[in-house]
Scaffold this motif. Structure first.
Motif, PDB file in Angstrom:
ATOM      1  N   GLN A  66     -18.475  17.839  -1.668  1.00 27.81           N
ATOM      2  CA  GLN A  66     -17.653  19.213  -0.932  1.00 27.81           C
ATOM      3  C   GLN A  66     -18.469  19.815  -0.159  1.00 27.81           C
ATOM      4  OE1 GLN A  66     -17.058  21.522  -4.484  1.00 27.81           O
ATOM      5  NE2 GLN A  66     -15.447  20.166  -5.457  1.00 27.81           N
ATOM      6  N   VAL A  67     -17.603  20.633   0.682  1.00 28.72           N
ATOM      7  CA  VAL A  67     -18.652  21.319   1.945  1.00 28.72           C
ATOM      8  C   VAL A  67     -17.961  22.824   1.636  1.00 28.72           C
ATOM      9  CG1 VAL A  67     -18.953  21.809   4.097  1.00 28.72           C
ATOM     10  CG2 VAL A  67     -18.657  19.580   3.558  1.00 28.72           C
ATOM     11  N   LYS A  68     -18.979  23.722   1.635  1.00 32.37           N
ATOM     12  CA  LYS A  68     -18.692  25.371   1.462  1.00 32.37           C
ATOM     13  C   LYS A  68     -19.935  26.134   1.824  1.00 32.37           C
ATOM     14  CE  LYS A  68     -17.218  28.602  -2.094  1.00 32.37           C
ATOM     15  NZ  LYS A  68     -17.168  29.095  -3.496  1.00 32.37           N
ATOM     16  N   GLU A  69     -19.487  27.187   2.853  1.00 33.73           N
ATOM     17  CA  GLU A  69     -20.424  28.060   3.253  1.00 33.73           C
ATOM     18  C   GLU A  69     -21.692  27.224   3.945  1.00 33.73           C
ATOM     19  OE1 GLU A  69     -20.880  31.033   0.293  1.00 33.73           O
ATOM     20  OE2 GLU A  69     -18.677  31.628   0.470  1.00 33.73           O
ATOM     21  N   HIS A  70     -21.712  26.171   4.816  1.00 29.62           N
ATOM     22  CA  HIS A  70     -22.778  25.718   5.354  1.00 29.62           C
ATOM     23  C   HIS A  70     -23.649  25.002   4.136  1.00 29.62           C
ATOM     24  CE1 HIS A  70     -22.190  27.710   9.225  1.00 29.62           C
ATOM     25  NE2 HIS A  70     -22.135  28.711   8.376  1.00 29.62           N
ATOM     26  N   ALA A  71     -23.155  24.488   3.397  1.00 32.34           N
ATOM     27  CA  ALA A  71     -23.870  23.546   2.208  1.00 32.34           C
ATOM     28  C   ALA A  71     -22.941  22.539   2.008  1.00 32.34           C
ATOM     29  CB  ALA A  71     -23.861  24.435   0.843  1.00 32.34           C
ATOM     30  N   LEU A  72     -23.717  21.356   1.851  1.00 27.68           N
ATOM     31  CA  LEU A  72     -22.933  20.110   1.600  1.00 27.68           C
ATOM     32  C   LEU A  72     -23.365  19.820  -0.118  1.00 27.68           C
ATOM     33  CD1 LEU A  72     -21.393  17.333   2.030  1.00 27.68           C
ATOM     34  CD2 LEU A  72     -23.459  16.552   2.944  1.00 27.68           C
ATOM     35  N   SER A  73     -22.408  19.494  -0.985  1.00 30.31           N
ATOM     36  CA  SER A  73     -22.768  19.391  -2.298  1.00 30.31           C
ATOM     37  C   SER A  73     -22.253  18.041  -2.387  1.00 30.31           C
ATOM     38  CB  SER A  73     -22.035  20.357  -3.141  1.00 30.31           C
ATOM     39  OG  SER A  73     -22.259  20.053  -4.405  1.00 30.31           O
ATOM     40  N   VAL A  74     -23.036  17.111  -3.103  1.00 34.50           N
ATOM     41  CA  VAL A  74     -22.598  15.647  -3.702  1.00 34.50           C
ATOM     42  C   VAL A  74     -23.026  15.798  -5.129  1.00 34.50           C
ATOM     43  CG1 VAL A  74     -22.930  13.241  -3.543  1.00 34.50           C
ATOM     44  CG2 VAL A  74     -23.356  14.801  -1.401  1.00 34.50           C
ATOM     45  N   ARG A  75     -21.959  15.449  -5.904  1.00 34.77           N
ATOM     46  CA  ARG A  75     -22.204  15.370  -7.078  1.00 34.77           C
ATOM     47  C   ARG A  75     -21.674  13.896  -7.733  1.00 34.77           C
ATOM     48  NH1 ARG A  75     -18.791  20.251  -7.775  1.00 34.77           N
ATOM     49  NH2 ARG A  75     -20.412  21.949  -7.459  1.00 34.77           N
ATOM     50  N   GLY A  76     -22.389  13.643  -8.999  1.00 31.94           N
ATOM     51  CA  GLY A  76     -21.987  12.516  -9.278  1.00 31.94           C
ATOM     52  C   GLY A  76     -22.009  12.273 -10.956  1.00 31.94           C
ATOM     53  N   PHE A  99     -25.598  13.842 -11.423  1.00 30.95           N
ATOM     54  CA  PHE A  99     -26.707  14.620 -10.659  1.00 30.95           C
ATOM     55  C   PHE A  99     -25.791  15.549  -9.622  1.00 30.95           C
ATOM     56  CE2 PHE A  99     -24.857  10.753  -8.244  1.00 30.95           C
ATOM     57  CZ  PHE A  99     -24.616  11.345  -6.940  1.00 30.95           C
ATOM     58  N   GLU A 100     -26.689  16.440  -9.003  1.00 27.33           N
ATOM     59  CA  GLU A 100     -25.814  17.106  -7.883  1.00 27.33           C
ATOM     60  C   GLU A 100     -27.108  17.356  -6.964  1.00 27.33           C
ATOM     61  OE1 GLU A 100     -23.733  21.432  -7.015  1.00 27.33           O
ATOM     62  OE2 GLU A 100     -24.301  20.957  -9.116  1.00 27.33           O
ATOM     63  N   ARG A 101     -26.765  16.928  -5.737  1.00 24.23           N
ATOM     64  CA  ARG A 101     -27.542  17.222  -4.601  1.00 24.23           C
ATOM     65  C   ARG A 101     -27.087  18.090  -3.486  1.00 24.23           C
ATOM     66  NH1 ARG A 101     -32.926  16.030  -3.685  1.00 24.23           N
ATOM     67  NH2 ARG A 101     -32.844  14.183  -4.879  1.00 24.23           N
ATOM     68  N   ARG A 102     -27.830  18.930  -3.160  1.00 21.25           N
ATOM     69  CA  ARG A 102     -27.323  20.007  -2.075  1.00 21.25           C
ATOM     70  C   ARG A 102     -28.212  19.941  -0.688  1.00 21.25           C
ATOM     71  NH1 ARG A 102     -23.995  24.302  -4.235  1.00 21.25           N
ATOM     72  NH2 ARG A 102     -24.004  24.099  -6.421  1.00 21.25           N
ATOM     73  N   PHE A 103     -27.382  19.763   0.339  1.00 14.27           N
ATOM     74  CA  PHE A 103     -27.905  19.766   1.771  1.00 14.27           C
ATOM     75  C   PHE A 103     -27.248  21.045   2.637  1.00 14.27           C
ATOM     76  CE2 PHE A 103     -27.297  15.562   0.093  1.00 14.27           C
ATOM     77  CZ  PHE A 103     -28.459  14.893   0.627  1.00 14.27           C
ATOM     78  N   GLN A 104     -28.281  21.967   3.089  1.00 16.71           N
ATOM     79  CA  GLN A 104     -27.866  23.068   4.090  1.00 16.71           C
ATOM     80  C   GLN A 104     -27.578  22.415   5.346  1.00 16.71           C
ATOM     81  OE1 GLN A 104     -27.726  26.301   3.028  1.00 16.71           O
ATOM     82  NE2 GLN A 104     -28.050  25.617   1.105  1.00 16.71           N
ATOM     83  N   LEU A 105     -26.580  22.835   5.826  1.00 15.97           N
ATOM     84  CA  LEU A 105     -25.915  22.454   7.063  1.00 15.97           C
ATOM     85  C   LEU A 105     -26.289  23.429   8.063  1.00 15.97           C
ATOM     86  CD1 LEU A 105     -22.482  20.828   6.090  1.00 15.97           C
ATOM     87  CD2 LEU A 105     -24.691  19.692   6.287  1.00 15.97           C
ATOM     88  N   ALA A 106     -26.640  23.264   9.451  1.00 14.13           N
ATOM     89  CA  ALA A 106     -26.844  24.090  10.366  1.00 14.13           C
ATOM     90  C   ALA A 106     -25.331  24.459  11.045  1.00 14.13           C
ATOM     91  CB  ALA A 106     -27.675  23.346  11.496  1.00 14.13           C
ATOM     92  N   ASP A 107     -25.498  25.459  11.857  1.00 20.07           N
ATOM     93  CA  ASP A 107     -24.029  25.977  12.406  1.00 20.07           C
ATOM     94  C   ASP A 107     -23.490  24.871  13.174  1.00 20.07           C
ATOM     95  OD1 ASP A 107     -24.587  28.483  11.239  1.00 20.07           O
ATOM     96  OD2 ASP A 107     -25.389  29.143  12.947  1.00 20.07           O
ATOM     97  N   HIS A 108     -22.060  24.597  13.050  1.00 23.28           N
ATOM     98  CA  HIS A 108     -21.181  23.799  13.940  1.00 23.28           C
ATOM     99  C   HIS A 108     -21.476  22.246  13.481  1.00 23.28           C
ATOM    100  CE1 HIS A 108     -20.755  27.617  16.152  1.00 23.28           C
ATOM    101  NE2 HIS A 108     -21.967  27.350  16.579  1.00 23.28           N
ATOM    102  N   VAL A 109     -22.163  22.268  12.065  1.00 27.06           N
ATOM    103  CA  VAL A 109     -22.222  20.756  11.893  1.00 27.06           C
ATOM    104  C   VAL A 109     -21.091  20.641  10.723  1.00 27.06           C
ATOM    105  CG1 VAL A 109     -23.593  19.379  10.572  1.00 27.06           C
ATOM    106  CG2 VAL A 109     -24.576  20.585  12.069  1.00 27.06           C
ATOM    107  N   GLU A 110     -20.143  19.576  11.179  1.00 24.93           N
ATOM    108  CA  GLU A 110     -19.095  19.088  10.300  1.00 24.93           C
ATOM    109  C   GLU A 110     -19.218  17.841   9.537  1.00 24.93           C
ATOM    110  OE1 GLU A 110     -15.703  19.539  12.683  1.00 24.93           O
ATOM    111  OE2 GLU A 110     -16.044  21.495  13.317  1.00 24.93           O
ATOM    112  N   VAL A 111     -18.663  17.571   8.362  1.00 23.47           N
ATOM    113  CA  VAL A 111     -18.720  16.307   7.794  1.00 23.47           C
ATOM    114  C   VAL A 111     -17.373  15.605   8.226  1.00 23.47           C
ATOM    115  CG1 VAL A 111     -18.395  14.953   5.553  1.00 23.47           C
ATOM    116  CG2 VAL A 111     -19.802  17.273   5.798  1.00 23.47           C
ATOM    117  N   ARG A 112     -17.703  14.147   8.868  1.00 18.95           N
ATOM    118  CA  ARG A 112     -16.626  13.504   9.734  1.00 18.95           C
ATOM    119  C   ARG A 112     -16.190  12.566   8.600  1.00 18.95           C
ATOM    120  NH1 ARG A 112     -15.159  14.327  14.915  1.00 18.95           N
ATOM    121  NH2 ARG A 112     -15.709  16.321  15.008  1.00 18.95           N
ATOM    122  N   GLY A 113     -16.881  12.043   7.604  1.00 17.42           N
ATOM    123  CA  GLY A 113     -16.382  11.140   6.685  1.00 17.42           C
ATOM    124  C   GLY A 113     -17.427  10.594   5.562  1.00 17.42           C
ATOM    125  N   ALA A 114     -16.985   9.811   4.677  1.00 17.49           N
ATOM    126  CA  ALA A 114     -17.920   9.215   3.768  1.00 17.49           C
ATOM    127  C   ALA A 114     -17.556   7.876   3.454  1.00 17.49           C
ATOM    128  CB  ALA A 114     -18.122  10.067   2.261  1.00 17.49           C
TER     129      ALA A 114
END
Length: 159
Positions: A66-76, A99-114
């Motif tokens: 999930q991506v929300k408010e400049h944060a990418l969250s990966v849960r397993g 697990f849950e791993r979070r990554f802070q995204l810079a401005d204008h960074v978008e997730v394109r796929g997984a």
């Protein structure tokens, strides 16, 4: 790692709150926190990035991105298979814990796929700067001689 006080910077800067909060959170959590699952962050192009996580034992249905408010969250979260109860595990070396791993995204960074390939989760990201924020050239016009130049200056000042 020692704690850094950003209070003096808060008093003399405007609009950098998110950056200081990010530095504060990284100072405490990442250094002493959980390192599961292991991951790599790669630069694959000038404005392209890839996060690769080792998620052996997890299927597509066990992972949530999930991506929300400049944060990418990966849960397993591993769901128990029906046939697993019959086998007695003598040694468990493959960690299949949630697990849950979070990554802070810079401005204008978008997730394109997984993609999930051979136990590795690849998340592709791209930074796209809006046209309004890209640098642009400004044409310099030559100044006109004589009274014509003064007339233009007065018109521009009036507007």
């Amino acid at each position: 790692m020692r704690h850094i006080d950003f209070s003096p910077l808060y008093r003399s800067t405007v609009g950098f709150d998110r950056m200081f909060s990010l530095l504060d959170s990284m100072n405490g959590v990442e250094n002493g926190g959980n390192s599961y699952p292991p991951y790599n962050i790669e630069r694959t192009g000038e404005n392209a990035y890839r996060i690769t996580m080792a998620v052996a034992g997890f299927g597509e249905g066990d992972l949530d991105i999930q991506v929300k408010e400049h944060a990418l969250s990966v849960r397993g979260e591993k769901t128990a298979d029906e046939g697993e109860d019959a086998a007695e595990v003598l040694y468990r070396g493959i960690a299949e814990r949630s697990f849950e791993r979070r990554f802070q995204l810079a401005d204008h960074v978008e997730v394109r796929g997984a993609k999930l390939v051979n136990g590795l989760l690849h998340i592709d990201l791209v930074r796209e700067i809006p046209e309004a924020m890209k640098p642009r050239s400004i044409k310099i016009e030559a100044a006109r001689k004589g009274s014509e130049a003064q007339t233009i200056e007065h018109k521009e000042a009036a507007e």
